[in-house]
Design a protein around this motif. Sequence first.
Motif, PDB file in Angstrom:
ATOM      1  N   THR A  61     115.537  98.337 151.515  1.00  0.00           N
ATOM      2  CA  THR A  61     115.871  99.023 152.752  1.00  0.00           C
ATOM      3  C   THR A  61     114.762  98.766 153.764  1.00  0.00           C
ATOM      4  O   THR A  61     113.630  98.437 153.400  1.00  0.00           O
ATOM      5  CB  THR A  61     116.013 100.544 152.547  1.00  0.00           C
ATOM      6  OG1 THR A  61     114.790 101.058 152.012  1.00  0.00           O
ATOM      7  CG2 THR A  61     117.159 100.875 151.618  1.00  0.00           C
ATOM      8  N   GLY A  62     115.103  98.909 155.007  1.00  0.00           N
ATOM      9  CA  GLY A  62     114.105  98.730 156.045  1.00  0.00           C
ATOM     10  C   GLY A  62     114.681  99.014 157.406  1.00  0.00           C
ATOM     11  O   GLY A  62     115.859  99.353 157.548  1.00  0.00           O
ATOM     12  N   ASP A 107     112.990  99.011 145.967  1.00  0.00           N
ATOM     13  CA  ASP A 107     113.121  99.831 144.760  1.00  0.00           C
ATOM     14  C   ASP A 107     113.803  98.989 143.705  1.00  0.00           C
ATOM     15  O   ASP A 107     114.854  98.404 143.953  1.00  0.00           O
ATOM     16  CB  ASP A 107     113.943 101.094 145.039  1.00  0.00           C
ATOM     17  CG  ASP A 107     113.267 102.009 146.043  1.00  0.00           C
ATOM     18  OD1 ASP A 107     112.035 102.156 145.967  1.00  0.00           O
ATOM     19  OD2 ASP A 107     113.970 102.572 146.908  1.00  0.00           O
ATOM     20  N   ASN A 148     111.137  98.576 152.277  1.00  0.00           N
ATOM     21  CA  ASN A 148     110.988  99.301 151.017  1.00  0.00           C
ATOM     22  C   ASN A 148     111.792  98.590 149.943  1.00  0.00           C
ATOM     23  O   ASN A 148     112.950  98.251 150.159  1.00  0.00           O
ATOM     24  CB  ASN A 148     111.493 100.740 151.147  1.00  0.00           C
ATOM     25  CG  ASN A 148     110.714 101.525 152.171  1.00  0.00           C
ATOM     26  OD1 ASN A 148     109.504 101.453 152.227  1.00  0.00           O
ATOM     27  ND2 ASN A 148     111.426 102.245 153.011  1.00  0.00           N
TER      28      ASN A 148
END
Length: 148
Positions: free
Chosen positions: A79-80, A70, A68
Motif C-alpha cells: 500500500t502507499g 506487509d 508499506n
Amino acid sequence: MALVRWQPFQEMGDLQRQMNRLFDDMVAPADRRDGVGALFSPAAELEENEDAYHLKLEVPGMEPGDINVDVTAEAVAITGERKSEQKTENKGMTRTEFRYGKFQRVIPLPGRINHQNVSADYKNGVLNLNLPKAEDEKNKVVRVNIGQ
C-alpha cells in the motif's frame, strides 16, 4: 391495462448514461470521482527461481517512506500514497496527467515463503522484493498416479 408508447431514443439515452457510469466507475470509484484522488494500481512483475520469488513493483515518483509492505507466508500486500504537489497559478490554467492518490495491491504467491527473511530494495521508482521460499516448498515433490 394501459398502452405505453415505445420511445426508442429515450431508451438509447438511458443505455448511454448507464454505460458512461459503468466506465466512470471502472476508472475511479464513485466516492473518488472528482479526479483529485483517483485510484491507481502500479504494475507488478513476479519471477520465480529455485530458491525464491522476486517481485518488482513500478511506483515512480514516490519516497520509500510512502510505501508499506506487509508479507504473509502466502501473499504480499503493498500500500502507499503518491502525494500531489499543490500548485496554483493566478493566470492561465494548470493541467496535470500524473496520477496521485492511494493504492493497494495484494499479490498472492504461488507457494509459501519464509516471510521472516524477506528483503526489499527501492531504486529508480522500482520496488524489488526478494521472497525466499519456505524450506518445505523448495524440496516439494508430488507423485502423480496414473490410473487406467
